[in-house]
Design an enzyme around this catalytic site. Structure first.
Site, PDB file in Angstrom:
ATOM      1  CE  LYS A   1      -0.430  -0.066   5.046  1.00  0.00           C
ATOM      2  NZ  LYS A   1      -1.357  -0.115   6.198  1.00  0.00           N
TER       3      LYS A   1
ATOM      4  CE1 TYR B   1      11.467  32.094   5.313  1.00  0.00           C
ATOM      5  CE2 TYR B   1      11.678  29.711   4.979  1.00  0.00           C
ATOM      6  CZ  TYR B   1      11.442  30.985   4.479  1.00  0.00           C
ATOM      7  OH  TYR B   1      11.179  31.154   3.137  1.00  0.00           O
TER       8      TYR B   1
END
Length: 364
Positions: free
Chosen positions: A39, A258
């Site tokens: 999956k 940042y």
């Protein structure tokens, strides 16, 4: 990097290691069939390549989560048995039949819809039954499942498999696991004609009481440790490298990234990598993650941004920490479990998020 894609990361997927991991798990399963969970695009490794590699290794039964994944799996694995774990969405039965896919039925409503479709077609089509033994997500309760045994509700269905899912098989001596094993054995005894499957990656290592006739490993196939806290018996499958775009020297007190969340404690050399959270590399690893440059562990500093990661390469050899060179973010001793832990998550999440923009290379 290719000439048309000089930026970004490179995700290398070792299909030989993937096949070796399946063989190792099949050996551990000791007589039970070893299926494969593919999956989420085979945990991010590419269902179109991972599925056939597992087939060549000897795997014949596969599990996915969504019907769309099953359709891709069928295209890559025309002869395989493919089960869809998330069940039967309303009205989807024709798609299952047309592609020879098997739904994992987890409610009376799903069973009734599949049985009605089988009657209308005049065919007894195969499906699995899902019994919930403690996860409380999908599945029939043990009592609901037992009420179906030998009853009319399944007369029109070619039920082939009984599954449940372990909650915490990786925890030694876990009481919940012991209760699940006992509850599942009780239900399986009422369905003697069905193959029973309980063991996941960690459950494969719990012995015959948790394995039954089929195990369904997923994470361990792709190199994840099925026994956290102990040595990893699996081979690494995934490697992630990123290109160094620029190297700069900064003085004491300089900040990076940042919000200026990192301050240089002294003269430092910083390397900026062409990789960020848009590539699936977790922002939560800011200030905690590491990468490897020429065999040296180098800390990630500052905030991981959308497209860039900053490394402190002060202790790496200057000839290795240079523009155009590579840093390794998974591999070279940095396994997916550690990368997940450093980001406050699990290796599963790391694997399934990678590769959005990365160049992929496969080792056959």
């Amino acid at each position: 990097m290719t000439a048309t894609s000089p930026h970004g990361a490179r995700l290398t997927i070792n299909l030989r290691a993937l096949a070796a991991n399946w063989r190792r798990l099949a050996e551990e399963a000791a007589g039970a069939e070893c299926a494969a969970v593919i999956k989420a695009d085979a945990y991010g490794t590419g269902i179109d390549r991972a599925g056939p590699a597992l087939w060549r290794a000897g795997c014949r039964t596969f599990f996915v989560a969504h019907l769309s994944e099953a359709e891709r799996a069928r295209a890559a694995l025309p002869e395989a048995v493919i089960y869809v774990l998330n069940g039967l969405p309303p009205g989807s039965a024709p798609a299952y039949r047309d592609r020879a896919l098997r739904p994992v039925l987890g409610s009376r409503e799903e069973i009734e819809e599949w049985a009605a479709f089988c009657r209308a077609r005049g065919e007894r089509l195969p499906a699995a039954l899902h019994v919930d033994t403690g996860m409380n997500r999908l599945g029939l309760s043990p009592d609901e499942a037992l009420a179906l045994a030998g009853g009319a509700a399944l007369e029109d269905v070619a039920a082939s498999l009984l599954v449940s899912h372990l909650v915490s098989a990786e925890v030694p001596g876990d009481a919940v696991t012991a209760r699940q094993v006992a509850d599942f054995a009780r239900v399986a005894a009422a369905f003697p004609g069905l193959t029973a499957s309980l063991g996941n990656s960690a459950g494969t290592f719990l012995g015959a009481r948790a394995r039954h006739e089929m195990v369904r490993p997923g994470y361990a196939l792709y190199g994840g440790n099925p026994r956290p806290g102990g040595p990893n018996p699996m081979r690494p499958v995934v490697r992630l490298d990123a290109t160094i775009l620029q190297v700069r020297d900064v003085p004491p007190g300089a900040t990076a990234g940042y919000n200026a969340r990192w301050t240089a404690p002294g003269p430092r050399r910083l390397a900026t990598l062409s990789l960020g959270y848009a590539d699936g590399y977790p922002r939560a690893g800011s200030g905690r993650a590491e990468a490897v440059v020429a065999g040296r562990r180098c800390p990630v500093v500052g905030t991981i941004s959308m497209d860039l990661v900053i490394l402190d390469v002060t202790d790496a050899p200057p000839e290795a920490a240079r523009r155009g060179a590579r840093a390794t973010l998974i591999g070279e001793g940095l396994d997916i479990d550690e990368v997940g832990q450093r980001a406050g998550t699990i290796g599963y999440e790391i694997l399934t998020n990678l590769g959005r923009r990365s160049e992929r290379a496969y080792i056959d």
